[in-house]
Design a protein around this motif. Structure first.
Motif, mmCIF file in Angstrom:
data_model
loop_
_atom_site.group_PDB
_atom_site.id
_atom_site.type_symbol
_atom_site.label_atom_id
_atom_site.label_comp_id
_atom_site.label_asym_id
_atom_site.label_seq_id
_atom_site.Cartn_x
_atom_site.Cartn_y
_atom_site.Cartn_z
ATOM 1 N N ASP A 138 0.921 -1.367 -0.037
ATOM 2 C CA ASP A 138 0.072 -0.114 0.013
ATOM 3 C C ASP A 138 0.822 1.259 0.019
ATOM 4 O O ASP A 138 1.271 1.666 1.248
ATOM 5 C CB ASP A 138 -1.183 -0.029 1.226
ATOM 6 C CG ASP A 138 -1.935 -1.057 1.084
ATOM 7 O OD1 ASP A 138 -1.974 -1.682 0.022
ATOM 8 O OD2 ASP A 138 -2.664 -1.465 2.137
ATOM 9 N N GLN A 139 0.903 1.652 -1.180
ATOM 10 C CA GLN A 139 1.920 2.856 -1.260
ATOM 11 C C GLN A 139 1.128 4.170 -1.718
ATOM 12 O O GLN A 139 1.790 5.379 -1.191
ATOM 13 C CB GLN A 139 2.941 2.803 -2.624
ATOM 14 C CG GLN A 139 3.941 1.618 -2.250
ATOM 15 C CD GLN A 139 4.601 0.933 -3.710
ATOM 16 O OE1 GLN A 139 3.777 1.345 -4.673
ATOM 17 N NE2 GLN A 139 5.692 0.566 -3.511
ATOM 18 N N ASP A 153 -0.645 -0.257 -4.178
ATOM 19 C CA ASP A 153 0.599 0.079 -4.769
ATOM 20 C C ASP A 153 0.408 1.192 -5.892
ATOM 21 O O ASP A 153 -0.523 1.402 -6.287
ATOM 22 C CB ASP A 153 1.362 -1.125 -5.439
ATOM 23 C CG ASP A 153 0.588 -1.711 -6.630
ATOM 24 O OD1 ASP A 153 0.851 -1.294 -7.960
ATOM 25 O OD2 ASP A 153 -0.186 -2.218 -6.432
ATOM 26 N N ALA A 154 1.550 2.047 -5.899
ATOM 27 C CA ALA A 154 1.443 3.456 -6.721
ATOM 28 C C ALA A 154 1.055 3.029 -8.269
ATOM 29 O O ALA A 154 0.242 3.829 -8.701
ATOM 30 C CB ALA A 154 2.912 3.952 -6.915
ATOM 31 N N THR A 169 -0.261 9.804 -12.029
ATOM 32 C CA THR A 169 1.031 9.065 -11.763
ATOM 33 C C THR A 169 2.089 9.837 -10.896
ATOM 34 O O THR A 169 2.461 9.377 -10.060
ATOM 35 C CB THR A 169 1.792 8.820 -13.073
ATOM 36 O OG1 THR A 169 1.008 8.285 -13.750
ATOM 37 C CG2 THR A 169 3.356 8.619 -13.314
ATOM 38 N N ALA A 170 1.773 11.493 -11.106
ATOM 39 C CA ALA A 170 2.752 12.076 -10.342
ATOM 40 C C ALA A 170 2.082 12.163 -8.704
ATOM 41 O O ALA A 170 3.014 11.997 -8.011
ATOM 42 C CB ALA A 170 2.531 13.682 -10.782
ATOM 43 N N GLU A 174 3.317 10.399 -3.346
ATOM 44 C CA GLU A 174 3.132 10.018 -2.081
ATOM 45 C C GLU A 174 4.127 9.012 -1.748
ATOM 46 O O GLU A 174 4.528 8.892 -0.466
ATOM 47 C CB GLU A 174 1.676 9.490 -2.122
ATOM 48 C CG GLU A 174 1.203 9.140 -0.659
ATOM 49 C CD GLU A 174 -0.360 8.774 -0.816
ATOM 50 O OE1 GLU A 174 -0.807 8.269 0.462
ATOM 51 O OE2 GLU A 174 -0.910 8.779 -1.648
ATOM 52 N N TRP A 175 4.226 7.821 -2.711
ATOM 53 C CA TRP A 175 5.145 6.537 -2.639
ATOM 54 C C TRP A 175 6.494 7.118 -1.919
ATOM 55 O O TRP A 175 7.136 6.509 -1.064
ATOM 56 C CB TRP A 175 5.320 6.040 -3.890
ATOM 57 C CG TRP A 175 6.096 4.592 -3.723
ATOM 58 C CD1 TRP A 175 6.629 4.057 -2.779
ATOM 59 C CD2 TRP A 175 6.751 4.223 -4.715
ATOM 60 N NE1 TRP A 175 7.426 3.142 -3.247
ATOM 61 C CE2 TRP A 175 7.506 3.001 -4.540
ATOM 62 C CE3 TRP A 175 6.649 4.484 -6.134
ATOM 63 C CZ2 TRP A 175 8.139 2.363 -5.490
ATOM 64 C CZ3 TRP A 175 7.279 3.642 -7.219
ATOM 65 C CH2 TRP A 175 8.072 2.671 -6.656
ATOM 66 N N ARG A 176 7.160 8.119 -2.678
ATOM 67 C CA ARG A 176 8.540 8.399 -2.463
ATOM 68 C C ARG A 176 8.532 9.732 -1.305
ATOM 69 O O ARG A 176 9.547 10.092 -1.182
ATOM 70 C CB ARG A 176 9.218 8.778 -3.768
ATOM 71 C CG ARG A 176 9.427 7.630 -4.720
ATOM 72 C CD ARG A 176 10.136 6.735 -3.957
ATOM 73 N NE ARG A 176 10.442 5.555 -5.299
ATOM 74 C CZ ARG A 176 11.413 5.397 -5.627
ATOM 75 N NH1 ARG A 176 12.204 6.075 -6.157
ATOM 76 N NH2 ARG A 176 11.549 4.372 -6.559
ATOM 77 N N ASN A 177 7.600 9.986 -0.770
ATOM 78 C CA ASN A 177 7.509 11.135 0.053
ATOM 79 C C ASN A 177 8.044 12.444 -0.288
ATOM 80 O O ASN A 177 8.732 12.935 0.509
ATOM 81 C CB ASN A 177 8.411 10.825 1.585
ATOM 82 C CG ASN A 177 7.924 11.433 2.521
ATOM 83 O OD1 ASN A 177 6.757 11.930 2.929
ATOM 84 N ND2 ASN A 177 8.861 11.404 3.531
#
Length: 448
Positions: free
Chosen positions: A66-67, A78-79, A113-114, A119-122
């Motif tokens: 859960d990303q 996931d992203a 996508t952005a 969110e995934w990569r903070n």
């Protein structure tokens, strides 16, 4: 000036790598936030639609960690899966934005996508906006370089060109070098798909979702060191020519970073095909001017260019058909004086009064009419004839929706599709996304 040896991928990779939020013109930054606001609005409106429900449930069967969050649903996936579902949600109601020269809907493949990668990569909201703009500009530039032949051959241009925008946005958020961004674009060329034939079905939306997801995949593969042919886009056996097009490099790279195609983005007041908007405007004008009612109308003739007839002169078998039907758009506008989400629902599409009025509408080609224009002529039961012509539809660059109108659109869609979300909180979070903690505020607001 671009060096002669630069390929399409390298030129766009260099542009994306060098792009900075603070260097974008004010008009472009404003367009980015308006586009995000409109995209979030349409996603909230369809968050609980059966198509989105099915996608979320199906992808959950094999989704990863859960990303990132699904807009208006309070779930996390996931992203790549999140980007897929959110892209479909934005595009589903045919209420998303439009770059009129290409008929691309820029936000649906790129913004999810952005947001998911951010969110995934903070990352920060500022970085998300920066990447969104770069990706959307690349998407529109590639589309312009193969228009109008690309769409005319059956390629659903939002999907086929959207994957490049998504790949560029993802690559930028991953911090890739210009040569790696070029590789991501080359990889995206092999992941590009989407068919106009599928427009009346959910398969069209799946193509848009796939563009968002494949953009992330292309960027992650480039990050891992996978390469692509330097001329994957314009080469003799590359993406453009595989689709039967010669790539117009002047349209692709001319004044890149100076003249902004993304700044020409427009926003729909009606949830239907963009070429139907002038038809609706003309019918609404006639209804209001002459106080028309269904029993006053003997026949309706809609005149327009070849594109209008090619897209809209069709039988209506379901709600999706109705969104790209000249007959339905004219019918509901004349009958109800409205053309909102309700007027394109199954309940209205099969309403006997709508069906009866729809049958009175015929379409005629008029080669003197410009693209996007329409003339509506109504023959009345008393023997009189009235007509109205609309050249620039409401929502076009000539008659743009205001910020307040897009905010009102979001409130209405959120009320009907995501009532647990605080619409005003979402709106505030969009306008302040480039401020500190902007992305976390927006994510929280969209989760309700």
């Amino acid at each position: 000036m671009l060096a002669k040896q630069q390929t399409a991928s390298s030129a766009l990779g260099q542009f994306s790598s060098n792009a900075r939020w603070e260097d974008y013109p004010d008009s472009v930054r404003h367009t980015a936030k308006r586009s995000l606001l409109n995209g979030v609005a349409t996603a909230l409106g369809s968050a609980r639609d059966p198509v989105v429900e099915t996608l979320a449930r199906t992808l959950r069967c094999f989704a990863g960690a859960d990303q990132a969050a699904l807009i208006g649903r309070g779930e996390r996936m996931d992203a790549p899966s999140t980007a897929f579902v959110n892209a479909v949600a934005i595009n589903l109601l045919d209420f998303d934005d439009t770059h009129l020269p290409t008929v691309i809907h820029p936000t649906a493949p790129v913004m999810p996508t952005a947001l998911a990668l951010g969110e995934w990569r903070n990352l920060s909201g500022r970085q998300v906006l920066e990447a969104f703009v770069a990706g959307a500009e690349i998407e529109c530039r590639i589309g312009l370089a193969v228009s109008p032949g690309h769409y005319a051959r059956g390629a659903h241009i939002t999907s086929t060109c959207g994957v490049f925008g998504a790949a560029a946005a993802a690559a930028k958020l991953l911090g890739l070098r210009a040569d790696q961004v070029a590789d991501a674009l080359g990889i995206a060329a092999s992941l590009s798909s989407g068919l106009v034939e599928n427009l009346p079905t959910a398969a069209k939306n799946a193509g848009v979702g796939n563009a968002a997801r494949n953009g992330i995949l292309a960027a992650v593969l480039a990050e891992a060191g996978q390469a692509a042919a330097p001329t994957a886009i314009e080469g003799p056996l590359g993406w453009a020519r595989a689709g039967g097009n010669e790539l117009n490099m002047a349209a692709l790279t001319g004044d890149l970073g100076v003249r902004w195609e993304f700044a020409r983005n427009t926003f729909k007041p009606y949830p239907c095909g963009i070429v139907m908007h002038a038809v609706i405007d003309a019918c609404l004008d006639l209804r209001a001017t002459y106080d028309l009612r269904a029993n006053d109308i003997a026949a309706v003739t809609v005149s327009g260019d070849a594109l209008l007839l090619a897209r809209g002169d069709r039988a209506v078998a379901n709600a999706r058909d109705a969104r790209v039907s000249i007959h339905h758009c004219a019918g509901v506008a004349l009958l109800f004086g409205a053309a909102g989400v309700r007027e394109f629902s199954d309940a209205v599409v099969f309403d006997p009064d709508v069906v009866a009025l729809r049958a009175k509408v015929k379409a005629e080609r008029d080669n003197t009419m410009p693209v996007g224009a329409a003339k509506v002529t109504v023959a009345l039961t008393n023997g009189q004839t009235v007509s109205a012509t609309v050249v620039n539809a409401r929502g076009s660059l000539e008659r743009p929706l205001s910020d307040a109108e897009i905010e009102a659109k979001l409130r209405g869609l959120a009320r009907d599709g995501s009532p647990h979300c605080d619409a005003d909180r979402v709106i505030e979070a969009v306008w302040t996304l480039d401020e500190k903690a902007g992305l976390s505020r927006l994510t929280a607001a969209l989760a309700g």
